[in-house]
Design an enzyme around this catalytic site. Structure first.
Site, PDB file in Angstrom:
ATOM      1  N   THR A 157      -2.185   8.569  -5.048  1.00 53.23           N
ATOM      2  CA  THR A 157      -1.368   7.378  -5.251  1.00 53.23           C
ATOM      3  C   THR A 157      -0.016   7.505  -4.542  1.00 53.23           C
ATOM      4  OG1 THR A 157      -2.418   7.242  -7.412  1.00 53.23           O
ATOM      5  CG2 THR A 157      -0.528   5.825  -7.054  1.00 53.23           C
ATOM      6  N   CYS A 189       2.336   2.265  18.335  1.00 55.70           N
ATOM      7  CA  CYS A 189       1.095   2.644  19.031  1.00 55.70           C
ATOM      8  C   CYS A 189       0.125   3.300  18.059  1.00 55.70           C
ATOM      9  CB  CYS A 189       1.385   3.545  20.225  1.00 55.70           C
ATOM     10  SG  CYS A 189       1.468   5.300  19.857  1.00 55.70           S
ATOM     11  N   HIS A 214      12.531   1.524  -8.924  1.00 51.19           N
ATOM     12  CA  HIS A 214      12.757   0.323  -9.730  1.00 51.19           C
ATOM     13  C   HIS A 214      14.029   0.425 -10.548  1.00 51.19           C
ATOM     14  CE1 HIS A 214       8.875  -1.679  -9.036  1.00 51.19           C
ATOM     15  NE2 HIS A 214       8.408  -0.457  -8.899  1.00 51.19           N
ATOM     16  N   ILE A 223       9.052   1.990  -4.124  1.00 52.77           N
ATOM     17  CA  ILE A 223      10.221   1.361  -4.729  1.00 52.77           C
ATOM     18  C   ILE A 223      10.810   2.252  -5.830  1.00 52.77           C
ATOM     19  CG2 ILE A 223      11.030  -0.639  -6.063  1.00 52.77           C
ATOM     20  CD1 ILE A 223      10.056  -1.314  -3.236  1.00 52.77           C
ATOM     21  N   ILE A 236       0.366   7.474 -14.806  1.00 55.00           N
ATOM     22  CA  ILE A 236       1.680   7.331 -14.160  1.00 55.00           C
ATOM     23  C   ILE A 236       1.578   6.291 -13.038  1.00 55.00           C
ATOM     24  CG2 ILE A 236       3.637   8.568 -13.152  1.00 55.00           C
ATOM     25  CD1 ILE A 236       2.928   9.465 -15.988  1.00 55.00           C
TER      26      ILE A 236
END
Lengths: 421, 487, 131
Positions: B40, B436, B49, B47, B335
């Site tokens: 993950t 590229c 948060h 982000i 998580i």
């Protein structure tokens, strides 16, 4: 800080021809910057023949074509730096370069010729969904591995897109023992030259699936296959026509993009259609004293035309350095009319028009038995009959400078004769 | 016998490994994949948060609020890209404006500083490219963007520098409770540890159930993203969320720390925990949704897309606790977002939990919190020249889209927990992330990997075992080969 | 009677040719579908004696690359292309090489040579760099 009259960014066919021609026109302090370990650019991996019919009247391979220019460059004692990256070009023509021997250096140039070439469109840009396994690469990357490094990139190959590099690699992989299963092309016609369709595909019984696209990529670690699908007239996949094709390699030949990041940093205005600079008759960009030629300006299909165009850039850069190029004067715009995607150059300053005016262009579709018409201020001045016009083959039209000088006031338009109703 | 074995080297496992390195503990970090940060952590929104949207009282709310302020010093210590650029939640009608007001109230309960409502004009003035349909926004100054895998890699490396063992390509196949703790069986090897911290992401329930009674489940939820070229990277200057409504959370539009633009994700529950394929429908949804936030989506500038799986627990919250049936086995599970933000705070909490079990932790006086990482193109010219003079390999640019030098690539291979694959190099120093997408630099990176690792170039993989790139040499067509005789 | 369809590649027009054996025709073949005389010549040549220039690489020692590009110095019969590739696969050369050097003489008794299409300098011996 170094001082040079002309800095040429890129030592491929465009940069080599431009540098040599600038020297031929009386400028001595020229420096060519090349990022690779040797000069020649992409030609060094194009080991097939077919280069040079216009320039040398014989069929050379890419490395041979390059070597002729490299030898000429060396004979003329033009300076060059290989393994060196140009990392910045400023609007006032300060060029920043870097290499392992010297680190960062700055060069003040009187003129700069941009000749960085182009890069290939990659998977992300064409948006094929699916997994991200090894075995998916651009045809050009595969070409470098196979032809220069001597490694095979796969055993069972599908090629997406019928650009020339893809077709050439189909034959190359077949000759090295791979099974090339098919070429998949979204359009109803090839993006590459007919000659390559015949000699790279038909010779090896490799089928080409027109009006098909790839809608899926399968396989976790290494590619296991692709899902192809028929497309409708708007190139959208037609549901229900999906078919799985097993393969361990997918080569992408889906278009080339001029590499203009340095040009943009220099403030050069770009044409959204070509992806390259907007230039005048001298191949000079919107920034005075910065010229562009070759695939960084617009993507060519024949290196011979790159050479011709680049010589013009080299010659005019030399004129500019010697103060012989007229900056002001009557500006005539050159427009792409109906059926034409773009024309290069984009405008002409009549006062500089000494040689014939050469226009390079691409059409937007296939046309048979049509006239290519050049109009000056709306009046036809030249009509060229074409049995066949194809987007994959660049067209060139020459205009007599006297005619242009005498007649032009506002604009020149190139168009394809309309259907007779 | 190790004191602690952490299973799973994603953002949670790496944060905990580094946190435990601050104490006199022998710790091992076990990862099934060829590299850290490979689940993950490598495919999410990247982000940091602010923390107003997590349900008050939840672990998500707690650790989000605690984790967010830790990023400045953490990323400074580890030389990881982090920018506190602030975030906006857009509302497109009065109903959504009302939702924003509720979120603002929630920010006070969650203890999030500085959150305020902006009207149409205020939004326009700070984000001119946001859609004219935006009627207002919730502004959170503490929102930010970070390099998630850069952070996890840096923490793993810093942990290793401070004595933590890192075992890669070591999938855990079984766990046995012993007198002193646990015996962990991996493919081809085994080790013992007094305590286990389970950070196995989408596999956390499977790992727990190897030794404990099943009591929670993890659901894999897929999210797909588009990455845009740097030419689109300045389109917005904040993280742009959409107001959550009955149809879902909406997709975000954000600059990334690398200067690209990122849009996504959608949300699709998956049965297959290995399915990382993107889909035409998923990306279509992402683009259509993201387009709502902007005046115009620069569709032509897409350079890549990817999918990630988030680990969602059936408790709809983080699970951070000792297993109900296996003593000494600590679960850090479920998580999902805001997991990246929460990870550093979760790590502190897990160290405390272990401290209680062990009866106090002794600080490691030799702990060095710093890790430096040179990004060549960010240096001043004089610094660049100095470095090239010292090591000329910094003068050779390998990736011309992102200006990455041979020196940086070699460095990322030679470091602790260094890169061993093309994707490993790509995640550490970025060649192949540019326009590229590795077309030019791929072969050169492989050449450098082969040379530095003392391998043949044909052994160099893209990522996992089996992801070979080259299939052999040319010039192997032999005279006795059949076929092809009549072209 | 032998008959074959092919695309003419003499010009971009790409005429769809049909070439058939015809004893009454001047060169023994009848060509249809072409729009110019060059199409007739192309069709007959492709039917009676198709040839191709072969381009490939050979193993190279002592240079910075491991392969040297080569080509045939004239067209070889099309049916021998794969046999040529097999011969070429066995060749190995040592740098320095000059463009035009003959790498394989008279390949498969065709009277055609395989020549280097690039010059390759030998690798410079590494000079020690003091730390």
């Amino acid at each position: 800080m170094y001082d040079f009259d002309i800095v040429v960014v890129g030592g491929g066919p465009a940069g080599l021809a431009a540098a040599i021609e600038a020297k031929n026109n009386g400028v001595d302090r020229i420096l060519v910057i090349e990022r690779d370990r040797e000069l020649g650019g992409i030609l060094q991996q194009c080991i097939h023949n077919g280069f040079g019919l216009q320039i040398f009247k014989e069929e050379l391979t890419g490395p041979e074509y390059a070597e002729r220019f490299i030898l000429e460059l060396q004979k003329k004692e033009i300076m060059y730096k290989t393994d060196t990256m140009a990392i910045h070009v400023s609007p006032d023509k300060l060029v920043t370069i870097m290499n392992a021997a010297e680190g960062i250096s700055h060069i003040r140039a009187k003129a700069v010729i941009l000749a960085m070439g182009c890069r290939e469109r990659a998977r992300g840009a064409i948006n094929i969904s699916g997994t991200r396994p090894a075995g998916v690469m651009t045809a050009g990357a595969a070409q470098r591995f196979v032809n220069m490094e001597g490694y095979m990139v796969g055993k069972e190959v599908v090629i997406f897109g019928s650009g020339d590099i893809g077709l050439i690699m189909a034959r190359r992989m077949a000759l090295e023992g791979a099974a090339v299963k098919m070429v998949v092309e979204r359009k109803p016609y090839s993006a590459g030259l007919t000659r390559n369709i015949v000699q790279c595909l038909e010779d090896y019984d490799i089928p080409i699936n027109y009006t098909h696209t790839i809608v899926g990529i399968k396989g976790r670690e290494r590619l296991e296959g692709v899902v192809i699908s028929k497309v409708d007239s708007k190139k959208r996949p037609i549901a229900g026509t999906e078919e799985f094709v097993s393969c361990d390699t997918l080569l992408l030949s889906v278009g080339l993009i001029p590499e203009n990041e340095l040009s943009e940093a220099a403030g050069v205005k770009l044409d959204p259609v070509t992806g390259g600079a907007v230039v005048n008759e001298a191949m000079e960009t919107s920034v005075e004293g910065i010229f562009a030629c070759g695939n960084v300006l617009h993507v060519h299909d024949l290196v011979d035309y790159v050479t011709l165009e680049s010589r013009k850039a080299g010659k005019n850069a030399a004129r500019y350095v010697k103060g012989l190029l007229e900056g002001e004067g009557t500006i005539i715009e050159i427009r792409a009319g109906s059926g034409i995607r773009y024309v290069v150059p984009h405008f002409v300053r009549l006062e500089n028009l000494k040689d014939e005016l050469e226009l390079y262009m691409r059409c937007d579709d296939i046309y048979n038995d049509k006239k290519l018409i050049v109009k000056i201020d709306g009046k036809s001045v030249k009509e060229v009959y074409k049995r066949r016009l194809m987007p994959s083959e660049m067209e060139r039209v020459k205009l007599d400078p006297k005619e242009v000088l005498r007649k032009a006031k506002g604009s020149i338009t190139v168009e394809i004769e309309k259907e007779v109703q | 016998m190790y004191d602690v074995a952490i299973i799973g080297a994603g953002i949670a496992g790496c944060s905990i490994a580094r946190e435990l390195a601050k104490y006199r503990l022998s710790t091992v970090l076990i990862e099934k994949d060829y590299d850290v940060a490979n689940g993950t952590t490598k495919a999410n929104s990247a982000i940091v948060h602010a923390g107003y949207d997590a349900k008050p009282g939840s672990l998500k709310a707690k650790f989000n609020a605690l984790g967010n302020p830790m990023f400045d010093s953490l990323c400074r210590d580890l030389d990881v890209p982090f920018k506190r650029i602030g975030s906006l939640v857009l509302a497109f009608n009065q109903e959504e404006v009302a939702t924003l007001e509720k979120l603002k109230d929630q920010s006070i309960i969650n203890g999030i500083p500085g959150v305020k409502l902006l009207n149409r004009e205020e939004v326009r003035s700070i984000e001119p490219n946001v859609s004219d349909a935006a009627a207002g926004a919730l502004y959170a100054p503490t929102g930010g963007i970070v390099g998630p895998w850069e952070l996890a890699i840096a923490m793993a490396e810093n942990a290793a520098e401070n004595g933590v063992q890192v075992l890669l390509e070591s999938p855990v196949t079984g766990i046995v409770k012993t007198q002193q703790g646990f015996r962990i069986n991996m493919k081809g090897k085994t080790l013992e540890a007094k305590y286990i911290v389970n950070c196995a992401g989408i596999h956390a329930d499977e790992v727990h159930d190897m030794v404990g009674e099943p009591y929670f489940r993890i659901l894999a939820r897929k999210g797909e993203y588009d990455v845009f070229d740097k030419s689109a990277g300045k389109l917005v200057s904040h993280v742009i969320f959409q107001c959550p409504n009955e149809k879902g959370k909406g997709v975000l539009v954000t600059p990334s720390v690398s200067g690209n633009l990122l849009i996504g994700p959608n949300a699709q529950d998956m049965d297959d925990r290995n399915d990382l394929s993107t889909t035409a429908e998923g990306l279509d949804f992402v683009r259509k949704s993201a387009a709502k936030s902007l005046k115009a989506l620069p569709s032509g500038a897409v350079i890549n897309n990817f999918a990630g799986l988030r680990a969602r627990s059936d408790r709809d919250d983080f699970i951070i606790e000792e297993s109900r049936s296996a003593e000494g086995f600590i679960n850090v599970a479920g998580i999902e977002s805001p997991g990246l933000t929460a990870a550093p705070a979760i790590a502190v909490h897990v160290a405390e939990l272990l401290g209680e079990k062990i009866g106090g932790l002794v600080p490691n006086p030799d702990f060095n919190p710093h890790r430096t990482f040179t990004v060549f193109h960010e240096l001043q010219d004089e610094e660049k020249n100095e470095l090239v003079k010292k090591d000329s390999r910094y003068g050779r640019i390998i990736c011309r889209c992102e200006w990455i030098t041979e020196g940086e690539i070699i460095d990322c291979i030679k470091r602790k927990v260094g890169a061993t694959t093309v994707d490993g190099v790509k995640r550490r120093v970025r060649p192949g992330y540019g326009r590229c997408q590795g077309g030019f630099c791929g072969p050169r990176v492989m050449e450098i990997l082969a040379r530095e690792l003392g391998k043949d170039i044909t052994e160099i993989r893209k990522d996992a075992e089996g992801s070979y790139i080259l299939t052999g040499e040319t010039k192997t067509v032999r005279l006795n080969d059949g076929g092809g005789s009549d072209v | 009677m032998q008959k074959k369809e092919m695309i003419c590649i003499v010009c971009p027009l790409g005429c769809q040719l049909e070439v058939a054996e015809d004893s009454r025709a001047e060169k023994g073949y009848k060509v249809d579908g072409n729009r110019c005389k060059r199409g007739t010549e192309y069709g007959i040549k492709e039917m009676s004696d198709p040839t191709r220039v072969v381009t490939s690489t050979v193993r190279l020692k002592g240079a910075y690359l491991r392969r040297l590009p080569v080509r045939s110095d004239g067209p070889v019969p099309k049916k021998l292309v794969f046999e040529c590739m097999k011969r070429i696969a066995e060749a190995e050369v040592q740098a320095p090489v000059r463009m035009g050097d003959v790498i394989i003489e008279n390949i498969l008794d065709t009277g055609i040579n395989i020549i280097a299409s690039k010059s390759m300098q030998p690798l410079q011996p590494l000079t020690a760099i003091s730390p």
